[in-house]
Design a protein around this motif. Structure first.
Motif, PDB file in Angstrom:
ATOM      1  N   ASP A   5       7.718  -6.684 -43.821  1.00  0.00           N
ATOM      2  CA  ASP A   5       7.072  -8.403 -44.565  1.00  0.00           C
ATOM      3  C   ASP A   5       7.301  -9.252 -43.502  1.00  0.00           C
ATOM      4  OD1 ASP A   5       8.597 -10.837 -47.305  1.00  0.00           O
ATOM      5  OD2 ASP A   5       6.063 -10.608 -46.342  1.00  0.00           O
ATOM      6  N   ASP A  16       0.945 -21.154 -34.282  1.00  0.00           N
ATOM      7  CA  ASP A  16       2.597 -20.719 -35.367  1.00  0.00           C
ATOM      8  C   ASP A  16       1.904 -19.229 -36.207  1.00  0.00           C
ATOM      9  OD1 ASP A  16       0.664 -21.993 -36.684  1.00  0.00           O
ATOM     10  OD2 ASP A  16       1.944 -23.981 -36.735  1.00  0.00           O
ATOM     11  N   GLY A  17       2.653 -19.065 -37.002  1.00  0.00           N
ATOM     12  CA  GLY A  17       2.785 -18.088 -37.927  1.00  0.00           C
ATOM     13  C   GLY A  17       1.542 -18.360 -38.517  1.00  0.00           C
ATOM     14  N   TYR A  18       0.823 -19.835 -39.079  1.00  0.00           N
ATOM     15  CA  TYR A  18      -0.278 -19.951 -39.478  1.00  0.00           C
ATOM     16  C   TYR A  18      -1.549 -20.319 -39.137  1.00  0.00           C
ATOM     17  CZ  TYR A  18       2.734 -22.360 -43.575  1.00  0.00           C
ATOM     18  OH  TYR A  18       4.262 -22.513 -44.198  1.00  0.00           O
ATOM     19  N   GLY A  76       7.888 -15.488 -39.922  1.00  0.00           N
ATOM     20  CA  GLY A  76       7.166 -15.849 -39.962  1.00  0.00           C
ATOM     21  C   GLY A  76       6.413 -16.599 -39.812  1.00  0.00           C
ATOM     22  N   LEU A  77       4.872 -15.162 -39.757  1.00  0.00           N
ATOM     23  CA  LEU A  77       3.795 -14.665 -40.082  1.00  0.00           C
ATOM     24  C   LEU A  77       3.321 -15.543 -41.200  1.00  0.00           C
ATOM     25  CD1 LEU A  77       0.944 -14.082 -38.117  1.00  0.00           C
ATOM     26  CD2 LEU A  77       1.170 -11.834 -39.701  1.00  0.00           C
ATOM     27  N   LYS A  78       2.151 -16.218 -41.247  1.00  0.00           N
ATOM     28  CA  LYS A  78       1.952 -16.605 -42.670  1.00  0.00           C
ATOM     29  C   LYS A  78       0.785 -15.863 -43.198  1.00  0.00           C
ATOM     30  CE  LYS A  78       5.663 -18.910 -43.059  1.00  0.00           C
ATOM     31  NZ  LYS A  78       6.534 -18.400 -44.562  1.00  0.00           N
ATOM     32  N   LEU A  79       0.098 -15.972 -42.026  1.00  0.00           N
ATOM     33  CA  LEU A  79      -1.908 -15.114 -42.242  1.00  0.00           C
ATOM     34  C   LEU A  79      -1.348 -13.444 -43.046  1.00  0.00           C
ATOM     35  CD1 LEU A  79      -2.853 -16.677 -38.957  1.00  0.00           C
ATOM     36  CD2 LEU A  79      -2.700 -18.126 -41.472  1.00  0.00           C
ATOM     37  N   THR A  80      -2.683 -13.613 -43.508  1.00  0.00           N
ATOM     38  CA  THR A  80      -2.540 -11.967 -44.326  1.00  0.00           C
ATOM     39  C   THR A  80      -3.307 -11.117 -42.704  1.00  0.00           C
ATOM     40  OG1 THR A  80      -5.170 -12.836 -44.348  1.00  0.00           O
ATOM     41  CG2 THR A  80      -2.809 -12.685 -46.044  1.00  0.00           C
ATOM     42  N   GLN A 131       6.598 -11.678 -43.345  1.00  0.00           N
ATOM     43  CA  GLN A 131       6.310 -12.932 -43.971  1.00  0.00           C
ATOM     44  C   GLN A 131       7.764 -13.841 -43.748  1.00  0.00           C
ATOM     45  OE1 GLN A 131       3.873 -15.358 -45.896  1.00  0.00           O
ATOM     46  NE2 GLN A 131       1.882 -13.742 -45.149  1.00  0.00           N
ATOM     47  N   LYS A 132       8.935 -12.741 -43.624  1.00  0.00           N
ATOM     48  CA  LYS A 132      10.408 -13.422 -43.932  1.00  0.00           C
ATOM     49  C   LYS A 132      10.394 -13.195 -41.988  1.00  0.00           C
ATOM     50  CE  LYS A 132      11.916 -10.826 -47.020  1.00  0.00           C
ATOM     51  NZ  LYS A 132      12.807  -9.091 -46.887  1.00  0.00           N
TER      52      LYS A 132
END
Length: 712
Positions: free
Chosen positions: A36, A653-655, A41-45, A38-39
């Motif tokens: 995962d 960044d993660g976004y 810091g990456l927010k993109l798929t 997401q944990k």
């Protein structure tokens, strides 16, 4: 250091990916499984990072000018890259009367943007894996020529299948020393215009002294715009072209960062050699790079002698000098870092582990002898490899060599034509002449020719040297050049107007160049079998190395294809021989504008600053670009894995929001192209807030900011 483990499904199985080490093909991101992100810091798929059918992050990243990276930041074709990436284009557009390199430039409306002749950007459309297809037709019993014929045929077929009748450029590349193959489909836009650049004193602040060093205070960015035809397609420059609309433009973060924050970089890293053997590293640092360093330093000294005398020459040779100086310091830094970091010992330890596996009965026949063979390959080619380094610098810097070669065969063909044939060729010939003599200083080039050939004669082993160069009178080669058809643009044009095949055949400069080229060909033939064996041994060794360590994170070497590297904002251990200008060890992940002013030395070529800049800093009018902690940021550090070619890459960044532009590495880790040092290897970035402040406050070009999407 923070690490992110990503499980990537390759055709051959599963591999695990570290956050801070490795430059990963974007296509592999679609195969993430089991972890995962997401944990971390990456927010993109994965689909938002790389997609063929939909807009994704990859659509905002371009290869800039063939050797750097840039990112789209508006829906009107605006892009950002480094100042040093735009340096050549800026210098070409500069004259003593309109010196954009020295004074900066800001287009206040689109009609003022300056077309950059010869500059293009390349968008990645898609990529795919063709390893099984090509390897199915190869085997280790093939000769080099047989193998090459098969690969070339497949490359050509793949290019034909995917180019859509020339709409796209298709490039097929081998990976892991020829064990895997991928193809890349690109679209090239050739109308690229300069929009804005800070003056050289900001964009190159610190010069060669600060290059590859931390702390840095460099405003290393420039602004360009990509244009297309009315239908949005690539087109040569035309006043009727319109700003192109990219599929994706990066939003910009004004939030800032802190140590440990997730950060990713996407770009086009040029070349790494992480799987080079200890024998290859020994050859590199003991023989090859010392030759490169010596030859490039001599070339720099010759250029600077004439650049210091004349502003026009300084502008004409600015880009070449900067490029040579950059690699000069890089190569010397690599030598120093390899010695300091024990790189060769580390490689030998890995090779010892490999040999334990390779000498097992089931592996010995294929893999047991390749390291010994590779060592023998280097022993046989050592002096030849040194010659190649002196030769490459000679050809790179002595323009009388290259221009005589480039024009020689063209002028011979022209001379052989009848009147109608010459009339048909004349435009092509004159265009070629205009190009090679553009901004040429003949006195500089005469001394460069003498100096570089003399160094070659003094340093290259006679057994591998060019007999033609060794027999030349190095002290008087400039006189040879000045008496040649190729001496000046005027003498070349005089030949065009009065062609004579006997005269060009007898030309002393062309005889020298033709002899040198022929010597190089004969040397290639002489070492062909050794080179063939080396390529095969290197391929088998890397195949065995990967099989011997199934738990290890193997990733393909950089080769100018788009890659992703993930990591975090990071600090760098302080050194006692550096001034940190008020930054504490705790905060040694950024530099601020006060530190930049502290380095200021009026009139110094490397550390001068414009008075307007000093006045603005004194007023402290930083507006929305000031960090929440009160400082105005300039540069910052991350632990992402990059190399040459990543210059200008977005750090996000993660976004997927832009934090800044990657522009350099640190001297402690200049061995990074051959080994990743977890402790020392860092990326130096220019903060996007400093970029925007410079555009808006210093350049008075706030209209450019209005095109961008800023996220607070």
């Amino acid at each position: 250091m923070k690490r992110i483990f990503l499980l990537l499904t390759f055709m051959m199985g599963f591999l695990q990916m570290k956050a801070d080490e490795g430059m990963w093909l974007l296509m592999m991101i679609k195969r993430l499984n089991g972890v995962d992100m997401q944990k971390q810091g990456l927010k993109l798929t994965p689909e938002e990072i790389y997609s063929v059918n939909n807009s994704s992050l990859k659509d905002a990243i371009v290869q800039f000018g063939g050797g750097c990276t840039a990112e789209m930041v508006s829906k009107e074709g605006l892009l950002l890259t480094n100042h040093h990436c735009g340096y050549g284009a800026i210098a070409d557009l500069s004259t003593p009367a309109k010196d954009h390199l020295t004074n900066g430039f800001w287009a206040m409306k689109k009609s003022e943007e300056l077309p950059s002749k010869g500059l293009s950007v390349r968008f990645l459309v898609r990529m795919d894996d063709v390893t099984k297809r090509i390897n199915a037709k190869l085997n280790n019993n093939m000769s080099a020529d047989e193998r090459k014929a098969v690969i070339d045929a497949e490359y050509k077929a793949i290019q034909t299948e995917n180019s859509e009748n020339g709409k796209y450029a298709v490039v097929v590349r081998d990976f892991f020393n020829g064990n895997e193959f991928y193809y890349f489909v690109y679209q090239d836009f050739k109308d690229v215009r300069l929009v804005g650049t800070p003056p050289n004193s900001l964009g190159k602040f610190g010069g060669d002294t600060d290059n590859w060093e931390w702390p840095r205070h460099t405003v290393d960015f420039s602004v360009f715009r990509v244009y297309a035809d009315a239908n949005g397609n690539p087109a040569e420059y035309s006043p009727s072209n319109v700003p192109m609309t990219p599929k994706h433009a990066l939003p910009i973060s004004l939030k800032g960062y802190k140590p440990g924050d997730f950060a990713m970089i996407v770009g086009f890293p040029g070349r790494t050699n992480r799987y080079l053997t200890s024998y290859g590293i020994e050859q590199m640092v003991n023989k090859d790079y010392p030759a490169w360093v010596e030859a490039s330093k001599l070339a720099m000294d010759v250029m600077k002698k004439y650049m210091d005398k004349d502003q026009a020459t300084k502008l004409d040779y600015a880009s070449q000098y900067a490029s040579v100086a950059n690699y000069w310091k890089n190569r010397q830094g690599t030598i120093d870092a390899v010695m300091a970091n024990g790189t060769i010992s580390s490689k030998r330890a890995l090779e010892d582990k490999y040999m334990t596996w390779a000498l097992l009965p089931e592996n010995q026949a294929m893999y047991g002898g390749v390291l010994t063979d590779i060592k023998s390959n280097y022993a046989q080619t050592s002096n030849r490899n040194v010659e190649r380094n002196y030769s490459s610098q000679l050809q790179r810097n002595a323009k009388y060599i290259t221009l005589s070669y480039q024009l020689g065969s063209l002028l011979k063909t022209y001379a052989d034509q009848d009147a109608n044939g010459r009339a048909a060729m004349k435009t092509k010939v004159t265009d070629a002449i205009d190009k090679v003599y553009d901004k040429l200083n003949t006195q500089l080039e005469g001394e460069m020719l003498n100096s570089m050939v003399n160094l070659y004669q003094q340093k290259v082993n006679k057994d591998v040297a060019s007999p033609t160069l060794m027999a030349a009178d190095a002290k008087n080669l400039s006189l040879l050049a000045f008496s040649s058809i190729f001496a000046t643009k005027e003498s070349a044009m005089n030949f065009v107007n009065n062609p004579d095949r006997l005269k060009i055949d007898a030309d002393p400069m062309l005889k020298l160049v033709d002899g040198f080229v022929n010597d190089q060909k004969l040397a290639g033939d002489k070492f062909a079998k050794v080179d063939e064996a080396f390529a095969k041994n290197s391929r088998i060794f890397l195949d065995g190395l990967r099989k011997s360590q199934p738990e290890k994170d193997f990733y393909p070497d950089a080769n100018s294809t788009m890659r992703l590297t993930t990591g975090s904002i990071a600090t760098l251990p302080e050194r006692t021989d550096r001034k940190y200008f008020g930054i504490s060890e705790k905060n040694n992940y950024y530099t601020d504008i006060n530190g930049m002013v502290a380095k200021y030395k009026k009139g110094d070529e490397e550390f001068d600053l414009p008075q307007r800049f000093l006045d603005l800093v004194k007023k402290k009018d930083f507006g929305r670009y000031k960090d929440k902690n009160g400082y105005m940021p300039v540069n910052f550090l991350s632990n992402n894995d990059i190399t040459g070619g990543n210059s200008g890459s977005p750090i996000m960044d993660g976004y997927g929001r832009l934090l800044g532009l990657a522009f350099d590495g640190n001297s402690e880790a200049l061995s990074g192209d051959i080994i990743f040092d977890q402790k020392w290897q860092k990326t130096i970035n220019v903060d996007i807030r400093m970029v925007l402040w410079t555009i808006e406050k210093y350049g008075n070009a706030g209209h450019l900011i209005s095109e961008m999407t800023l996220v607070k």
